[in-house]
Enzyme design. Sequence first.
Site, PDB file in Angstrom:
ATOM      1  CG  ASN A 127      10.168  28.188   6.813  1.00 34.06           C
ATOM      2  OD1 ASN A 127       9.777  27.574   5.818  1.00 34.06           O
ATOM      3  ND2 ASN A 127      11.204  27.799   7.544  1.00 34.06           N
ATOM      4  CE  LYS A 139      10.093  25.502  10.036  1.00 31.77           C
ATOM      5  NZ  LYS A 139      10.629  25.095  11.321  1.00 31.77           N
ATOM      6  CG  HIS A 161      15.457  26.640   8.003  1.00 36.72           C
ATOM      7  ND1 HIS A 161      15.354  25.510   8.781  1.00 36.72           N
ATOM      8  CD2 HIS A 161      14.607  27.542   8.533  1.00 36.72           C
ATOM      9  CE1 HIS A 161      14.454  25.732   9.731  1.00 36.72           C
ATOM     10  NE2 HIS A 161      13.992  26.951   9.601  1.00 36.72           N
ATOM     11  CD  GLU A 205      13.113  22.812  10.137  1.00 38.70           C
ATOM     12  OE1 GLU A 205      12.475  23.034   9.094  1.00 38.70           O
ATOM     13  OE2 GLU A 205      12.709  23.158  11.268  1.00 38.70           O
ATOM     14  CD  GLU A 231      14.779  30.464  11.845  1.00 33.08           C
ATOM     15  OE1 GLU A 231      13.607  30.755  12.041  1.00 33.08           O
ATOM     16  OE2 GLU A 231      15.122  29.523  11.119  1.00 33.08           O
ATOM     17  N   GLY A 266      10.446  25.297  16.760  1.00 33.63           N
ATOM     18  CA  GLY A 266       9.404  24.274  16.742  1.00 33.63           C
ATOM     19  C   GLY A 266       8.834  23.919  18.103  1.00 33.63           C
ATOM     20  CB  SER A 313       9.241  28.824  19.810  1.00 35.49           C
ATOM     21  OG  SER A 313       9.608  27.477  19.546  1.00 35.49           O
TER      22      SER A 313
HETATM   23  P1  PGA Z   1       8.998  27.759  14.451  1.00 31.78           P
HETATM   24  O1  PGA Z   1      10.003  27.641  13.191  1.00 31.78           O
HETATM   25  O2  PGA Z   1       8.390  29.153  14.366  1.00 31.78           O
HETATM   26  O3  PGA Z   1       8.000  26.665  14.234  1.00 31.78           O
HETATM   27  O4  PGA Z   1       9.827  27.592  15.665  1.00 31.78           O
HETATM   28  C1  PGA Z   1      10.839  28.707  12.826  1.00 31.78           C
HETATM   29  C2  PGA Z   1      11.738  28.288  11.697  1.00 31.78           C
HETATM   30  O5  PGA Z   1      12.270  27.162  11.721  1.00 31.78           O
HETATM   31  O6  PGA Z   1      11.939  29.073  10.739  1.00 31.78           O
END
Ligand code: PGA
Length: 255
Positions: A8, A10, A96, A98, A166, A172, A214
């Site tokens: 992803n 983003k 997601h 976000e 998640e 993150g 992460s």
């Molecule tokens: P990250 O993000 O690997 O940077 O923690 C995962 C995600 O939000 O899909």
Amino acid sequence: MPTLIVANWKMHPTLAKEAKKLLLGTVASVSGVKGVQVAVCPPALFLPELAKELRGRKAIELGAQDVSTASGGAHTGELSLPMLLPYKVKWVILGHSERRERGETNDDVRAKVRVALAGGVHAIVCVGERERSDDGTYYTFVRDEVAAALADVKRADLARITLAYEPVWAIGKSADHALQAGDLFEMSLFLRKLLVERFGRPAAASVPILYGGSVKPENAAALIRDGGVQGLLIGSASLDPRGFGEIVRAAGATV
Ligand code: PGA
């Protein structure tokens, strides 16, 4: 089923030429790994260019990070599935955290799952609690998200459903903030149980459960091996082709 590793990206990178470089670096670093399906979900703007680059290559499939519930019309800023499909989009990340933070509701996710299934793409349905407390209420929260997202899904649709767990608090950060594999194992059992209750055992067994939050080269193998999941959803670590390749190889080694 192959282990599924989803990148992803983003809102990265900024420029199409950087996206192309990142994709080609990723192709090179995952080449030759067996038993793993890799899906890359870039910003939709780059899909036409990246689909061209992937022509004739099977190692990586493309996905989108969201889709509109509408197929066209007066929806400023939205992208419909028919717009995405010409660019070899096989996967779509839905719900997601976000996007949920920006107001996406369980009902929206449910409608988007319907759109993805009707359009023949794989829905990667993201669920996960914002925080954990000792009383275990996060299980109820996750259960409700799963129930809502899959409310219209029929057993025959399950071949195109992937669940991605998640926990928002683990996204993150660095590897030591990720969920521990033992805790992930409990959650993956819980998610599998929800699927079995809803769809019956054989059908539920075909749904990959992914972990995201992460994941880095140093914790990927343990999360897959001991976490009871069938793949990973990778955010920031997918922006480094070398590290991402290590994650994919670690996944391949656990098959
Ligand atoms: P990250 O993000 O690997 O940077 O923690 C995962 C995600 O939000 O899909």
